[in-house]
Design a protein around this motif. Structure first.
Motif, PDB file in Angstrom:
ATOM      1  N   ALA A   1      31.777 -30.978  21.690  1.00 43.42           N
ATOM      2  CA  ALA A   1      30.411 -30.561  22.012  1.00 43.42           C
ATOM      3  C   ALA A   1      30.136 -30.705  23.507  1.00 43.42           C
ATOM      4  CB  ALA A   1      29.404 -31.366  21.195  1.00 43.42           C
ATOM      5  N   GLY A   2      30.628 -31.779  24.108  1.00 48.12           N
ATOM      6  CA  GLY A   2      30.451 -31.973  25.550  1.00 48.12           C
ATOM      7  C   GLY A   2      31.179 -30.918  26.360  1.00 48.12           C
ATOM      8  N   ILE A   3      32.413 -30.598  25.974  1.00 51.66           N
ATOM      9  CA  ILE A   3      33.192 -29.574  26.679  1.00 51.66           C
ATOM     10  C   ILE A   3      32.512 -28.209  26.562  1.00 51.66           C
ATOM     11  CG2 ILE A   3      35.387 -28.302  26.641  1.00 51.66           C
ATOM     12  CD1 ILE A   3      35.711 -31.005  27.883  1.00 51.66           C
ATOM     13  N   VAL A   4      32.070 -27.863  25.360  1.00 48.52           N
ATOM     14  CA  VAL A   4      31.408 -26.568  25.145  1.00 48.52           C
ATOM     15  C   VAL A   4      30.103 -26.498  25.934  1.00 48.52           C
ATOM     16  CG1 VAL A   4      30.251 -25.146  23.398  1.00 48.52           C
ATOM     17  CG2 VAL A   4      32.505 -26.112  22.931  1.00 48.52           C
ATOM     18  N   THR A   5      29.334 -27.571  25.932  1.00 50.10           N
ATOM     19  CA  THR A   5      28.064 -27.582  26.654  1.00 50.10           C
ATOM     20  C   THR A   5      28.282 -27.421  28.155  1.00 50.10           C
ATOM     21  OG1 THR A   5      27.076 -28.983  24.960  1.00 50.10           O
ATOM     22  CG2 THR A   5      25.968 -28.917  27.095  1.00 50.10           C
ATOM     23  N   VAL A   6      29.242 -28.152  28.709  1.00 50.08           N
ATOM     24  CA  VAL A   6      29.523 -28.037  30.149  1.00 50.08           C
ATOM     25  C   VAL A   6      30.031 -26.639  30.481  1.00 50.08           C
ATOM     26  CG1 VAL A   6      31.059 -28.853  31.985  1.00 50.08           C
ATOM     27  CG2 VAL A   6      29.879 -30.489  30.530  1.00 50.08           C
ATOM     28  N   GLY A   7      30.902 -26.101  29.645  1.00 57.30           N
ATOM     29  CA  GLY A   7      31.406 -24.744  29.879  1.00 57.30           C
ATOM     30  C   GLY A   7      30.297 -23.707  29.823  1.00 57.30           C
ATOM     31  N   TRP A   8      29.417 -23.839  28.825  1.00 51.27           N
ATOM     32  CA  TRP A   8      28.313 -22.896  28.686  1.00 51.27           C
ATOM     33  C   TRP A   8      27.362 -22.983  29.878  1.00 51.27           C
ATOM     34  CZ3 TRP A   8      23.017 -23.990  27.635  1.00 51.27           C
ATOM     35  CH2 TRP A   8      22.255 -22.855  27.386  1.00 51.27           C
ATOM     36  N   LEU A   9      27.012 -24.216  30.281  1.00 53.95           N
ATOM     37  CA  LEU A   9      26.111 -24.384  31.422  1.00 53.95           C
ATOM     38  C   LEU A   9      26.746 -23.878  32.719  1.00 53.95           C
ATOM     39  CD1 LEU A   9      24.442 -27.832  30.742  1.00 53.95           C
ATOM     40  CD2 LEU A   9      23.321 -25.623  30.867  1.00 53.95           C
ATOM     41  N   THR A  10      28.036 -24.131  32.892  1.00 50.68           N
ATOM     42  CA  THR A  10      28.726 -23.655  34.087  1.00 50.68           C
ATOM     43  C   THR A  10      28.721 -22.139  34.133  1.00 50.68           C
ATOM     44  OG1 THR A  10      30.132 -25.605  34.081  1.00 50.68           O
ATOM     45  CG2 THR A  10      30.895 -23.727  35.365  1.00 50.68           C
ATOM     46  N   THR A  11      29.033 -21.513  33.000  1.00 50.09           N
ATOM     47  CA  THR A  11      29.014 -20.051  32.941  1.00 50.09           C
ATOM     48  C   THR A  11      27.616 -19.514  33.207  1.00 50.09           C
ATOM     49  OG1 THR A  11      30.788 -20.110  31.313  1.00 50.09           O
ATOM     50  CG2 THR A  11      29.543 -18.068  31.487  1.00 50.09           C
ATOM     51  N   LEU A  12      26.619 -20.153  32.620  1.00 52.85           N
ATOM     52  CA  LEU A  12      25.238 -19.713  32.807  1.00 52.85           C
ATOM     53  C   LEU A  12      24.811 -19.846  34.270  1.00 52.85           C
ATOM     54  CD1 LEU A  12      22.519 -18.891  31.366  1.00 52.85           C
ATOM     55  CD2 LEU A  12      22.003 -21.333  31.402  1.00 52.85           C
ATOM     56  N   LEU A  13      25.086 -21.000  34.874  1.00 52.91           N
ATOM     57  CA  LEU A  13      24.647 -21.231  36.254  1.00 52.91           C
ATOM     58  C   LEU A  13      25.443 -20.412  37.255  1.00 52.91           C
ATOM     59  CD1 LEU A  13      24.012 -25.062  36.096  1.00 52.91           C
ATOM     60  CD2 LEU A  13      22.313 -23.236  36.121  1.00 52.91           C
TER      61      LEU A  13
ATOM     62  N   ILE B   1      35.405 -42.048  12.316  1.00 50.45           N
ATOM     63  CA  ILE B   1      35.281 -42.436  13.728  1.00 50.45           C
ATOM     64  C   ILE B   1      36.020 -41.452  14.620  1.00 50.45           C
ATOM     65  CG2 ILE B   1      35.896 -44.219  15.401  1.00 50.45           C
ATOM     66  CD1 ILE B   1      35.238 -46.266  13.200  1.00 50.45           C
ATOM     67  N   VAL B   2      37.256 -41.106  14.260  1.00 54.77           N
ATOM     68  CA  VAL B   2      38.018 -40.135  15.055  1.00 54.77           C
ATOM     69  C   VAL B   2      37.342 -38.775  14.994  1.00 54.77           C
ATOM     70  CG1 VAL B   2      40.223 -38.909  15.205  1.00 54.77           C
ATOM     71  CG2 VAL B   2      40.195 -41.379  14.879  1.00 54.77           C
ATOM     72  N   GLY B   3      36.817 -38.404  13.818  1.00 62.76           N
ATOM     73  CA  GLY B   3      36.100 -37.131  13.701  1.00 62.76           C
ATOM     74  C   GLY B   3      34.873 -37.075  14.594  1.00 62.76           C
ATOM     75  N   ALA B   4      34.103 -38.155  14.613  1.00 65.18           N
ATOM     76  CA  ALA B   4      32.917 -38.201  15.471  1.00 65.18           C
ATOM     77  C   ALA B   4      33.304 -38.130  16.941  1.00 65.18           C
ATOM     78  CB  ALA B   4      32.121 -39.469  15.188  1.00 65.18           C
ATOM     79  N   LEU B   5      34.368 -38.809  17.319  1.00 72.99           N
ATOM     80  CA  LEU B   5      34.830 -38.755  18.710  1.00 72.99           C
ATOM     81  C   LEU B   5      35.246 -37.342  19.094  1.00 72.99           C
ATOM     82  CD1 LEU B   5      36.875 -42.061  18.997  1.00 72.99           C
ATOM     83  CD2 LEU B   5      34.810 -41.478  20.251  1.00 72.99           C
ATOM     84  N   LEU B   6      36.002 -36.674  18.217  1.00 76.17           N
ATOM     85  CA  LEU B   6      36.458 -35.320  18.528  1.00 76.17           C
ATOM     86  C   LEU B   6      35.299 -34.320  18.579  1.00 76.17           C
ATOM     87  CD1 LEU B   6      39.761 -35.095  16.459  1.00 76.17           C
ATOM     88  CD2 LEU B   6      39.508 -35.263  18.942  1.00 76.17           C
ATOM     89  N   VAL B   7      34.370 -34.428  17.624  1.00 70.91           N
ATOM     90  CA  VAL B   7      33.233 -33.507  17.612  1.00 70.91           C
ATOM     91  C   VAL B   7      32.359 -33.714  18.844  1.00 70.91           C
ATOM     92  CG1 VAL B   7      31.089 -32.959  16.402  1.00 70.91           C
ATOM     93  CG2 VAL B   7      33.222 -33.150  15.124  1.00 70.91           C
ATOM     94  N   SER B   8      32.095 -34.971  19.217  1.00 71.74           N
ATOM     95  CA  SER B   8      31.267 -35.211  20.400  1.00 71.74           C
ATOM     96  C   SER B   8      31.981 -34.769  21.676  1.00 71.74           C
ATOM     97  CB  SER B   8      30.871 -36.686  20.479  1.00 71.74           C
ATOM     98  OG  SER B   8      32.006 -37.488  20.686  1.00 71.74           O
ATOM     99  N   TRP B   9      33.301 -34.975  21.734  1.00 75.26           N
ATOM    100  CA  TRP B   9      34.070 -34.522  22.895  1.00 75.26           C
ATOM    101  C   TRP B   9      34.018 -33.005  22.999  1.00 75.26           C
ATOM    102  CZ3 TRP B   9      38.722 -31.684  22.656  1.00 75.26           C
ATOM    103  CH2 TRP B   9      39.341 -31.477  23.895  1.00 75.26           C
TER     104      TRP B   9
END
Length: 125
Positions: free
Chosen positions: A97-109, A87-95
């Motif tokens: 993934a969300g941070i990386v996705t937002v960072g990547w999209l922000t950099t791209l845009l 459960i903690v692993g899934a929470l950390l991985v999803s968190w």
């Protein structure tokens, strides 16, 4: 406002129909939101439309939608105690993934918008 709520529920129903008829693995309400997004992009209703007023009314009380999830966590607390590592692993991985996705999209845009103007960040070349 009732008219706007009917539009929202209608798109949720349309999403359910599309998902069930095509046997997709996407939740029906998500498909309904995609359909609503497409229609809003094509029609461009005014900001005073009943749909927007109904959506704003629902968003003002968005915190109420977390109550069932909280009750579910409390009800299944024994599962959290039995399997904390996955459960903690899934929470950390999803968190992460969300941070990386937002960072990547922000950099791209931001890179695309500053690249189109010909100037770099800070105005220097």
């Amino acid at each position: 406002m009732i008219n706007g709520l009917l539009w929202l529920l209608g798109f949720q129903l349309a999403g359910e129909v599309v998902v069930r008829s095509l046997d997709l693995t996407v939740p029906g309400p998500v498909m309904g939101m995609v359909l609503l997004f497409v229609v809003l992009q094509l029609r461009r209703p005014p900001a005073s439309a009943n749909l927007f007023r109904a959506a704003d009314g629902l968003l003002k009380h968005l915190q109420l939608l977390f109550i069932p999830a909280g009750v579910g966590v409390v009800t299944l607390l024994h599962v959290v105690g039995e399997q904390p590592v996955p459960i903690v692993g899934a929470l950390l991985v999803s968190w992460l993934a969300g941070i990386v996705t937002v960072g990547w999209l922000t950099t791209l845009l931001l890179g695309r918008s500053s690249g189109s103007s010909g100037a770099s960040v800070g105005g220097a070349r």
